[in-house]
Design a protein around this motif. Structure first.
Motif, short mmCIF file in Angstrom:
data_model
loop_
_atom_site.label_atom_id
_atom_site.label_comp_id
_atom_site.label_asym_id
_atom_site.label_seq_id
_atom_site.Cartn_x
_atom_site.Cartn_y
_atom_site.Cartn_z
N ALA A 185 -1.86 32.78 -89.95
CA ALA A 185 -2.57 32.88 -91.22
C ALA A 185 -3.18 34.28 -91.33
CB ALA A 185 -3.64 31.80 -91.34
N PHE A 186 -3.45 34.70 -92.57
CA PHE A 186 -3.80 36.09 -92.83
C PHE A 186 -5.03 36.21 -93.72
CE2 PHE A 186 0.55 35.69 -91.69
CZ PHE A 186 0.78 36.77 -90.84
N GLY A 187 -5.87 37.18 -93.37
CA GLY A 187 -7.07 37.46 -94.14
C GLY A 187 -7.00 38.84 -94.76
N LEU A 188 -8.17 39.47 -94.92
CA LEU A 188 -8.28 40.81 -95.51
C LEU A 188 -9.33 41.57 -94.72
CD1 LEU A 188 -8.60 39.72 -99.26
CD2 LEU A 188 -6.54 40.63 -98.18
N SER A 189 -8.89 42.60 -93.98
CA SER A 189 -9.90 43.38 -93.25
C SER A 189 -9.51 44.83 -93.05
CB SER A 189 -10.20 42.72 -91.90
OG SER A 189 -9.02 42.51 -91.16
N ASN A 190 -8.52 45.31 -93.78
CA ASN A 190 -8.18 46.73 -93.83
C ASN A 190 -8.05 47.40 -92.46
OD1 ASN A 190 -8.10 46.47 -96.57
ND2 ASN A 190 -9.51 48.15 -97.00
N ARG A 191 -7.28 46.77 -91.60
CA ARG A 191 -6.88 47.41 -90.36
C ARG A 191 -5.50 46.89 -89.98
NH1 ARG A 191 -10.65 43.52 -88.76
NH2 ARG A 191 -9.90 42.06 -87.17
N ALA A 192 -4.84 47.60 -89.10
CA ALA A 192 -3.48 47.22 -88.71
C ALA A 192 -3.50 46.00 -87.81
CB ALA A 192 -2.80 48.38 -88.01
N ALA A 193 -2.43 45.22 -87.86
CA ALA A 193 -2.30 44.02 -87.03
C ALA A 193 -1.65 44.37 -85.70
CB ALA A 193 -1.46 42.98 -87.76
N THR A 194 -2.19 43.81 -84.62
CA THR A 194 -1.65 44.04 -83.28
C THR A 194 -1.55 42.71 -82.55
OG1 THR A 194 -3.78 44.28 -82.15
CG2 THR A 194 -2.91 46.25 -83.26
N LEU A 195 -1.12 42.79 -81.30
CA LEU A 195 -1.07 41.58 -80.48
C LEU A 195 -2.45 41.00 -80.25
CD1 LEU A 195 1.61 42.42 -77.75
CD2 LEU A 195 1.76 40.65 -79.51
N GLN A 196 -3.49 41.81 -80.38
CA GLN A 196 -4.85 41.32 -80.19
C GLN A 196 -5.46 40.71 -81.45
OE1 GLN A 196 -3.88 44.47 -78.81
NE2 GLN A 196 -3.54 43.30 -76.96
N SER A 197 -4.76 40.84 -82.57
CA SER A 197 -5.29 40.29 -83.82
C SER A 197 -5.33 38.77 -83.77
CB SER A 197 -4.43 40.73 -85.00
OG SER A 197 -4.45 42.13 -85.15
N PRO A 198 -6.34 38.14 -84.37
CA PRO A 198 -6.38 36.68 -84.40
C PRO A 198 -5.12 36.13 -85.08
CG PRO A 198 -8.46 37.61 -85.15
CD PRO A 198 -7.49 38.75 -85.05
N GLN A 199 -4.47 35.21 -84.44
CA GLN A 199 -3.21 34.69 -84.98
C GLN A 199 -3.41 33.97 -86.31
OE1 GLN A 199 -0.83 32.68 -82.05
NE2 GLN A 199 0.34 31.54 -83.57
N PHE A 200 -4.60 33.39 -86.52
CA PHE A 200 -4.85 32.65 -87.76
C PHE A 200 -5.88 33.34 -88.66
CE2 PHE A 200 -2.65 29.68 -85.11
CZ PHE A 200 -1.81 29.04 -86.02
N ASP A 201 -6.09 34.62 -88.42
CA ASP A 201 -6.87 35.46 -89.33
C ASP A 201 -6.43 36.91 -89.14
OD1 ASP A 201 -8.72 36.15 -91.27
OD2 ASP A 201 -10.39 36.32 -89.85
N ALA A 202 -5.13 37.12 -89.19
CA ALA A 202 -4.58 38.45 -88.97
C ALA A 202 -4.96 39.36 -90.15
CB ALA A 202 -3.07 38.38 -88.83
N PRO A 203 -5.21 40.63 -89.87
CA PRO A 203 -5.70 41.53 -90.92
C PRO A 203 -4.59 42.03 -91.84
CG PRO A 203 -5.48 42.72 -88.86
CD PRO A 203 -5.17 41.29 -88.55
N ARG A 204 -4.98 42.27 -93.08
CA ARG A 204 -4.11 42.93 -94.06
C ARG A 204 -4.94 43.97 -94.81
NH1 ARG A 204 -1.61 38.65 -97.98
NH2 ARG A 204 -3.75 37.86 -97.92
N TYR A 205 -4.27 45.02 -95.27
CA TYR A 205 -4.90 46.04 -96.10
C TYR A 205 -4.88 45.59 -97.56
CZ TYR A 205 -4.61 49.46 -92.25
OH TYR A 205 -4.75 50.14 -91.06
N LEU A 206 -6.05 45.46 -98.16
CA LEU A 206 -6.14 45.13 -99.59
C LEU A 206 -5.79 46.38 -100.39
CD1 LEU A 206 -6.86 43.13 -101.81
CD2 LEU A 206 -9.27 43.80 -101.53
N THR A 207 -4.63 46.36 -101.01
CA THR A 207 -4.06 47.56 -101.62
C THR A 207 -4.23 47.49 -103.13
OG1 THR A 207 -2.42 47.39 -99.84
CG2 THR A 207 -2.08 49.10 -101.48
#
Length: 254
Positions: free
Chosen positions: A204-226
């Protein structure tokens, strides 16, 4: 000497609405979106399906292409069919390969709200190469507010219905597997993350303006609000930072 590790930082962009001019806070001008696509191409980004990043995060893929980038769009707005899809098709034709994109849909609006696409339009997009249609809950509630408003049992029933009904309707109407979720307004909590996993979502994906990595929460992965405020230059900075972070990680010892 230890082998180098390669922990990729993947920018996941999210758009919403498209128009000739920025008519609200979530819209982007047609001309600027076209410029964004050109910037992505100019920087040598490899646009990959969101499902590839999910597989990478789940350990099912060991590595992604260099300069990997993901495109997503939320809500199912009609302008995604009228404006975004043709521009994306033009970009794909210029590069000779389809640019994959994930559309996160809340089904309650489809074929009902004047601003939304119809089921026929969504089915048309779903048949185009690279298009994936996934869940954005059933009617786009603010889960954080609803948790405050409802008692625990009522909230659990509400959240389950939102996640299950959305997935079920999308799969029934479009005949496609739905395993990814975007949180409405980018808002969620640990309990919702556990519920999404329990109900069969893979990420699952949220909004936090940073790149996603292996350390990103699997159910709150970051996306850039464009948004329309993100110029071509600002987008280039985001992408270059992510690609450079991947290169730095590659040089770090394990």
């Amino acid at each position: 000497m230890a082998e180098p590790t390669f922990l990729q930082a993947v920018p996941i962009l999210v758009y919403h609405r498209f128009a000739d001019r920025a008519v609200d806070s979530m819209s982007i001008r047609r001309s600027l979106f076209a410029a964004h696509l050109e910037t992505i191409h100019r920087l040598g980004a490899q646009v990959i399906p969101l499902s590839d990043w999910v597989a990478y995060r789940r350990g099912e893929l060991k590595q992604l292409p260099a300069r990997a980038l993901v495109l997503t769009v939320d809500d199912g707005h009609l302008s995604q069919y009228q404006v975004m899809a043709p521009l994306l098709q033009e970009a794909s034709q210029r590069t000779g390969a389809a640019w994959p994109i994930t559309l996160f849909i809340y089904p309650s609006a489809i074929s009902k709200a004047s601003y939304a696409m119809s089921w026929a339009q969504l089915r048309e997009l779903s048949r185009q190469p690279g298009f994936s249609l996934q869940s954005h809950s059933y009617w786009h509630p603010n889960f954080v507010q609803e948790r405050r408003r409802l008692d625990p049992a009522a909230f659990d029933r509400f959240a389950r219905q939102q996640l299950q009904r959305s997935r079920g309707v999308l799969q029934d109407k479009l005949g496609t597997a739905v395993t990814q979720l975007a949180w409405p307004f980018g808002l969620s909590d640990a309990g919702l993350h556990a519920l999404a996993e329990e109900l069969g979502y893979h990420a699952a994906f949220g909004l936090s303006n940073r790149a996603a990595t292996l350390q990103s929460p699997q159910f709150d992965a970051p996306r850039y609000l464009t948004l329309d405020s993100v110029s071509e230059r600002a987008l280039a900075v985001w992408l270059k930072q992510a690609f450079q972070a991947s290169q730095i990680d590659q040089e770090k010892p394990t």
